[in-house]
Design an enzyme around this catalytic site. Sequence first.
Site, PDB file in Angstrom:
ATOM      1  CB  ALA A  66      52.281  24.095  45.517  1.00 20.13           C
ATOM      2  CE1 TYR A  67      49.535  21.501  41.521  1.00 22.46           C
ATOM      3  CE2 TYR A  67      48.019  22.230  39.851  1.00 22.46           C
ATOM      4  CZ  TYR A  67      48.407  21.298  40.776  1.00 22.46           C
ATOM      5  OH  TYR A  67      47.653  20.172  40.943  1.00 22.46           O
ATOM      6  CB  ALA A  68      54.508  27.389  38.294  1.00 22.74           C
ATOM      7  CG  ASN A  69      55.370  31.284  44.072  1.00 21.62           C
ATOM      8  OD1 ASN A  69      54.691  31.007  45.045  1.00 21.62           O
ATOM      9  ND2 ASN A  69      56.089  32.379  44.018  1.00 21.62           N
TER      10      ASN A  69
END
Length: 133
Positions: free
Chosen positions: A60-63
Site C-alpha cells: 500500500a505504501y505509495a503503490n
Amino acid sequence: MSGLYVSKVILGAASYGSSKWQNWILEEAEALPLLEYAFKQGINTWDTVRLNIAVPLADAYANGLSEEIIGKALRSYNIPREQIVILTKMYYAIDPMNQPGISQMRDKTKQHLVNRLGLSRKHILDAVAGSVR
C-alpha cells in the site's frame, strides 16, 4: 546475530511516490533530496514497501513507487547499494493503473487479483523481484 548494521534512526519512505495516488504523497523531486540528506547524516536504513512483517499494510505504501524513487536516489547521488539497508513489505496487490484503494482489496477473486494478493509463494517471489527491480 547477523552482523548487519542498522542505523538507530530509520527513514520511512511510505510517503514517497505520486500525489495522484494520495494527496499527502511527496513527488520524486521532493523525495530525492531527503534520501540524499538521510544518507549523508548516516541514516542507512530505509523502510519501504513489500514483505509483510506484522501489519498487513504491505504494497500500500505509495503503490510501490517509493522503491523506484529509492533506486533513483542510489543512482543519482552515487550512493553505494551495499551501504544501504532497505526494508520492504508485501501482501496487497499493486495496481498498475495507480487507482487509490485497490491496494486495500482483500478478495482475491475480484479485480483479477488471483496470485497478486496475499502470501502465496508466487506473490512473494513476484514482490521480491519487483522490489529488487
